[in-house]
Design a protein around this motif. Structure first.
Motif, PDB file in Angstrom:
ATOM      1  N   TYR A 232       0.851  -1.197   0.000  1.00 58.67           N
ATOM      2  CA  TYR A 232       0.000   0.000   0.000  1.00 58.67           C
ATOM      3  C   TYR A 232       0.882   1.240   0.000  1.00 58.67           C
ATOM      4  O   TYR A 232       1.874   1.311   0.735  1.00 58.67           O
ATOM      5  CB  TYR A 232      -0.920   0.003   1.224  1.00 58.67           C
ATOM      6  N   ASN A 233       0.517   2.200  -0.835  1.00 56.72           N
ATOM      7  CA  ASN A 233       1.205   3.489  -0.886  1.00 56.72           C
ATOM      8  C   ASN A 233       0.299   4.541  -0.270  1.00 56.72           C
ATOM      9  O   ASN A 233      -0.715   4.921  -0.861  1.00 56.72           O
ATOM     10  CB  ASN A 233       1.544   3.859  -2.330  1.00 56.72           C
ATOM     11  N   ILE A 238      -2.922   3.876  -3.379  1.00 62.54           N
ATOM     12  CA  ILE A 238      -3.069   2.726  -4.264  1.00 62.54           C
ATOM     13  C   ILE A 238      -2.682   1.467  -3.489  1.00 62.54           C
ATOM     14  O   ILE A 238      -1.623   1.410  -2.853  1.00 62.54           O
ATOM     15  CB  ILE A 238      -2.214   2.864  -5.527  1.00 62.54           C
ATOM     16  N   TYR A 240      -2.062  -2.704  -3.607  1.00 61.51           N
ATOM     17  CA  TYR A 240      -1.632  -3.725  -4.551  1.00 61.51           C
ATOM     18  C   TYR A 240      -1.793  -5.106  -3.916  1.00 61.51           C
ATOM     19  O   TYR A 240      -1.516  -5.306  -2.723  1.00 61.51           O
ATOM     20  CB  TYR A 240      -0.171  -3.537  -4.956  1.00 61.51           C
ATOM     21  N   TRP A 242      -0.251  -8.786  -5.023  1.00 67.23           N
ATOM     22  CA  TRP A 242       0.705  -9.342  -5.960  1.00 67.23           C
ATOM     23  C   TRP A 242       0.995 -10.797  -5.614  1.00 67.23           C
ATOM     24  O   TRP A 242       0.922 -11.225  -4.475  1.00 67.23           O
ATOM     25  CB  TRP A 242       2.002  -8.528  -5.976  1.00 67.23           C
ATOM     26  N   ILE A 246      -0.793  -8.955 -10.726  1.00 74.60           N
ATOM     27  CA  ILE A 246      -0.689  -7.654 -10.060  1.00 74.60           C
ATOM     28  C   ILE A 246      -2.062  -7.003 -10.157  1.00 74.60           C
ATOM     29  O   ILE A 246      -2.546  -6.696 -11.252  1.00 74.60           O
ATOM     30  CB  ILE A 246       0.382  -6.766 -10.699  1.00 74.60           C
ATOM     31  N   GLN A 248      -4.405  -3.811  -8.647  1.00 74.58           N
ATOM     32  CA  GLN A 248      -4.305  -2.531  -7.957  1.00 74.58           C
ATOM     33  C   GLN A 248      -5.705  -1.972  -7.729  1.00 74.58           C
ATOM     34  O   GLN A 248      -6.621  -2.200  -8.515  1.00 74.58           O
ATOM     35  CB  GLN A 248      -3.451  -1.537  -8.741  1.00 74.58           C
ATOM     36  N   SER A 249      -5.834  -1.240  -6.640  1.00 73.92           N
ATOM     37  CA  SER A 249      -7.126  -0.682  -6.261  1.00 73.92           C
ATOM     38  C   SER A 249      -6.915   0.681  -5.632  1.00 73.92           C
ATOM     39  O   SER A 249      -5.922   0.913  -4.926  1.00 73.92           O
ATOM     40  CB  SER A 249      -7.838  -1.607  -5.268  1.00 73.92           C
ATOM     41  N   TYR A 250      -7.866   1.578  -5.889  1.00 74.92           N
ATOM     42  CA  TYR A 250      -7.819   2.919  -5.318  1.00 74.92           C
ATOM     43  C   TYR A 250      -8.729   3.059  -4.098  1.00 74.92           C
ATOM     44  O   TYR A 250      -8.608   4.029  -3.360  1.00 74.92           O
ATOM     45  CB  TYR A 250      -8.223   3.948  -6.366  1.00 74.92           C
ATOM     46  N   TYR A 255     -10.951  -3.546  -8.105  1.00 70.08           N
ATOM     47  CA  TYR A 255      -9.581  -3.900  -8.448  1.00 70.08           C
ATOM     48  C   TYR A 255      -9.414  -3.900  -9.966  1.00 70.08           C
ATOM     49  O   TYR A 255     -10.370  -4.178 -10.712  1.00 70.08           O
ATOM     50  CB  TYR A 255      -9.215  -5.272  -7.886  1.00 70.08           C
ATOM     51  N   GLN A 272       8.467  -0.610  -3.452  1.00 73.02           N
ATOM     52  CA  GLN A 272       7.923   0.677  -3.890  1.00 73.02           C
ATOM     53  C   GLN A 272       8.909   1.796  -3.577  1.00 73.02           C
ATOM     54  O   GLN A 272       9.622   1.751  -2.571  1.00 73.02           O
ATOM     55  CB  GLN A 272       6.594   0.976  -3.182  1.00 73.02           C
ATOM     56  N   GLU A 292       3.026   4.166 -11.175  1.00 74.42           N
ATOM     57  CA  GLU A 292       1.698   4.156 -10.575  1.00 74.42           C
ATOM     58  C   GLU A 292       0.727   4.970 -11.425  1.00 74.42           C
ATOM     59  O   GLU A 292       1.056   6.059 -11.902  1.00 74.42           O
ATOM     60  CB  GLU A 292       1.749   4.716  -9.157  1.00 74.42           C
TER      61      GLU A 292
END
Length: 873
Positions: A232-233, A238, A240, A242, A246, A248-250, A255, A272, A292
């Motif tokens: 997670y960022n 975002i 992830y 993995w 891969i 990704q979700s906001y 997803y 990351q 990203e």
């Protein structure tokens, strides 16, 4: 430098190679091999002071570095490797390797087999001669551990680490909380289905699209979804998933499946940069890269672009250690730690910069090799201009510290000059740390306090140094240690930006489709319609961004003015090329934006401006008899204005008295809540109001009032001077200042002298003084009027007393003096002295006998009778 960590002594060279005492290791060849798998470096992002690396077969060794592995130290840990396998926690193979190592700001974590240890000392102990067994504490003694996982960000002053269970505890995870040096591991039961409830267990079918939204009705294959990790960022929000895919979700609900990553590959670890890119490494050591927000995922190694870059480097005759990817655990996003061997077979561990922008540029050229040569981007020049000064938004303070001048003719520094320079740097850091004081200095510079008493002797020290007579052979120029205020941004976005409420960060982006002498080969390359800028906000609810576009047709350029801030991304994915300045990945930039109270902002009592305004307002300034430069005095009868100095902020504040005491600071006490309410409000039970007002830029003056029921009322003077009082003042912006996210709460002491007496004590003193003065005046009048008469009476009284005391004891009328047969009375013990000329005849004295004429016989007879009666005769 030798360092002991347990019972094994390691003697090493801290510049890339090491050896071990006990089991002597002459080179890294005994510890590492070019065929070893790569390992990630796990640490708390931007918080861990050291980095550790594990994964050395048959050795309980970790590499520790406090310089980003520019140099390192090999440490052999002394831990208990005993683990009894059981049916609940089976052990397939025993190993002495340290499998997982995590560095946090407070401690270190390692895993060996199913055992977890954390470091209970401090990092300076790593290089001391201390037993290492007592510094490693085993955690989760009753848990079957399968893996350690880092939590890259701290939260609420605590750091965290995740422990995954194995065996009979498969599917459980334990959250370790580190607060200071205290570590607590709490079990949290969970499973894969609980963590990812919205995902299916099957992979979606391949399509010609780069990505697919997983909404449910899409087609799926029989291949299972194998998630291996989550990432997670927090800056881009975002999330992830993995593994062999891969996702990704906001929003953690919907997803996106990125199809550029093949399902045949399985990701071993995911890294990351938290600046807009991520890299994943598979089981087969493939390196994949993506930006990203983009659906494009590129394989960097092995790839044709990598081979092209390798061949070009060989043509340049660069050292082989800079381009071979042998055993490359990732350090930071753009750096690798690589183990290589030279021509003699000697192994080295080096830190190298990963050639990311070169490989991406070569990939772009390879994909378009059958087309006419054109620019890889829709623009050829990108510049960021009109940036504000960085100090206000980055909250980084900069100092200029030049080394001292050496008086030696060679000009080389020696141990003395290096020690002096190190001491100066340490003193500067201490001044910077101790600058957070409740009283603001006249100059916003911690170094001002350093030189304020020696500035006047600067020319003298320079004269002594110019003659080569400086003490210790070094000369320290005071002007070489200053704080830098005019730092320029140099047309570069900062690494991070802090924004307070209503703050605006603005800049301009200049995009040109061609350079000065270049022209595009196609109409699309010469059109401004294909050049535009997009701003992506991770939190649009909290950040507002405005873009203003201006086409400069004559210059073939576009100028964007950006106000506010977000993440600026170019519209062309995969736009990267090698520029002369080797700037990687032209066309996008991501900067973390922190909204809230910026660090370093503080509230301070501005003594300098307060004294200036008070003196100007009252046309005078009375200081205390005993002056204190750190705490000036204020006269009780003068109006007082409190200036609060806030760095980079002006707002509203409340001022109230929360404590105080007479005579000295040692007698200051904190008031209770009821006392604070009474002393600072007009509606309180007491009638005293010191000052309760909202301070703004145009503050009104306050006057000190000490009436009945106030703590400064009826202070008894200890000397002939008026008493002093020390007020503890609190200045805060809570609930009154809506212009900032900062919550200020400042406490400082105000010294007031010339305190008034209370009314009752003043009236009592006036009464006593009046009575005393009235008595003195009355006595004066009496003395002036009746003095002569009293003196005359007193003189007569004294004369009579003189006459009375002339009569003293003795014998009267002795027979031998008068003659025999005398009829005069005889009075023994009495002697009278008669003065001739009194009108009563003449008298004389002879041996206690009184003779005379006239009536003296009768007088003496009476006196003698009286004498006899008193003596009892």
């Amino acid at each position: 430098s030798p360092c002991r960590f347990g019972s094994v002594m390691l003697e090493l060279q801290c510049r890339g190679t090491g050896c071990c005492r006990g089991q002597l290791v002459l080179s890294l060849n005994y510890l590492m091999s070019v065929n070893n798998c790569s390992y990630p470096l796990w640490f708390t992002f931007n918080q861990a002071p050291v980095l550790i690396l594990s994964g050395f077969p048959a050795f309980k060794i970790i590499l520790v570095s406090d310089s980003g592995f520019a140099d390192f130290t090999a440490v052999e840990v002394e831990i208990d490797s005993c683990w009894i396998s059981s049916n609940n926690c089976p052990l397939t193979m025993f190993s002495t390797d340290i499998f997982n190592a995590i560095a946090t700001e407070s401690t270190l974590f390692i895993r060996q087999n199913q055992l977890v240890y954390y470091f209970t000392g401090n990092y300076s102990v790593l290089s001391l001669q201390v037993p290492g067994s007592s510094l490693w504490t085993r955690a989760l003694t009753k848990v079957c551990v399968s893996k350690l996982n880092p939590v890259h960000f701290h939260h609420n002053g605590s750091e965290y680490v995740i422990v995954l269970g194995g065996g009979w505890q498969e599917g459980e995870f334990f959250l370790g909380t580190i607060h200071g040096m205290m570590c607590r591991l709490d079990p949290h039961h969970g499973s894969q289905d609980m963590l990812l409830p919205h995902l299916t267990h099957l992979l979606s079918a391949d399509t010609e699209k780069a990505f697919v939204m997983l909404l449910g009705p899409e087609e799926y294959t029989a291949s299972p979804l194998i998630p291996r990790g989550l990432s997670y960022n927090p800056f881009s929000t975002i999330f992830y998933v993995w593994g062999n895919v891969i996702l990704q979700s906001y929003d953690l609900v919907n997803y996106v499946h990125l199809f550029d990553f093949p399902k045949r590959s399985h990701i071993r670890y995911f890294v990351q940069s938290y600046a807009g890119e991520f890299v994943c490494v598979t089981d087969s050591e493939e390196i994949w890269f993506s930006v990203e927000g983009s659906s494009v995922i590129s394989r960097l190694y092995p790839s044709e672009a990598w081979n092209m870059h390798l061949n070009l480097q060989l043509m340049r005759d660069w050292p082989s250690c800079l381009h071979f990817p042998q055993s490359s655990p990732l350090l930071y996003f753009s750096f690798q730690l690589v183990y290589v061997k030279d021509g003699r077979g000697e192994g080295k561990l080096i830190k190298r910069k990963f050639p990311l922008h070169y490989i991406l540029s070569y990939q772009h050229l390879i994909v378009n090799q059958y087309q006419s040569f054109f620019h890889p981007c829709s623009f050829s020049v990108m510049r960021i201009e009109d940036l504000p000064a960085p100090q206000r938004f980055t909250r980084m303070e900069h100092y200029r510290t030049e080394p001292p001048d050496v008086m030696d003719r060679t000009g080389f520094h020696n141990n003395m000059s290096l020690a002096v320079y190190q001491g100066l740097i340490y003193q500067l850091l201490w001044l910077h740390f101790a600058y957070s004081r409740p009283y603001a200095d006249p100059v916003h510079d911690p170094i001002w306090r350093w030189w304020k008493n020696r500035k006047q002797y600067a020319e003298y020290f320079f004269y002594v140094a110019s003659n080569g007579n400086s003490s210790g052979g070094v000369y320290v120029n005071m002007e070489s240690y200053v704080k830098i205020y005019d730092l320029q941004p140099n047309n570069k976005l900062p690494n991070k930006i802090y924004l307070d409420k209503n703050n605006v960060y603005s800049f301009s982006v200049f995009l040109s489709i061609r350079s000065t002498e270049e022209m595009g080969e196609t109409p699309e390359e010469n059109s401004l319609d294909y050049v535009w800028l997009t701003v992506v906000l991770a939190h649009p609810k909290f950040v507002v961004t405005h873009l203003h576009r201006q086409d400069l047709i004559g210059r073939g350029s576009v100028l964007y003015k950006v106000s506010g801030f977000g993440v600026a991304v170019s519209t062309v994915s995969g736009c990267s090329f090698v520029s002369p300045s080797s700037t990687p990945l032209q066309g996008y930039a991501m900067v973390p934006l922190f909204i809230g109270c910026p660090p370093g902002k503080r509230l301070a009592f501005d003594i300098t401006n307060t004294l200036k305004y008070t003196t100007k307002q009252n046309k005078r300034y009375f200081n205390c008899l005993q002056k204190n430069p750190e705490m000036p005095c204020f006269f009780f009868n003068d109006g007082w204005v409190s200036y609060q100095h806030v760095l980079c902020s002006n707002g509203s504040y409340t001022l109230k008295i929360i404590g105080g005491g007479p005579y000295s600071e040692n007698r200051i006490r904190f008031y209770s809540l009821s006392e604070i309410l009474d002393y600072n409000t007009e509606k309180g039970r007491a009638s005293w109001q010191v000052c309760y007002s909202i301070l703004k830029a145009s503050s009104s003056s306050c006057r000190w009032v000490c009436e009945q029921n106030s703590p400064c009322y009826d202070v008894v003077p200890l000397e002939l001077t008026a008493p002093d009082y020390f007020f503890l003042v609190e200045v805060s912006n809570r609930a009154v200042d809506k212009s900032t996210y900062c919550d200020y709460d400042l406490e400082f002491v105000i010294h007031i002298h010339g305190l008034r007496l209370s009314r009752s004590r003043g009236i009592a003193i006036i009464k006593v003084s009046t009575a005393i003065l009235t008595g003195i005046v009355f006595l004066y009048i009496v003395c002036r009027v009746l003095g002569p008469k009293v003196l005359a009476c007193f003189a007569r009284l004294m004369q009579r007393l003189e006459e009375a005391i002339t009569v003293r004891t003795g014998e009267l009328w002795p027979g031998d003096a008068i003659g025999e047969g005398s009829s005069r009375p005889h009075c023994p013990g009495l002697l009278l002295k008669l003065t001739p000329g009194t009108g009563m005849g003449a008298a004389w004295q002879h041996s206690g006998v009184i003779t005379g004429a006239g009536k003296w016989d009768e007088v003496l007879e009476v006196v003698c009778q009286h004498r006899r009666r008193r003596s009892g005769a």
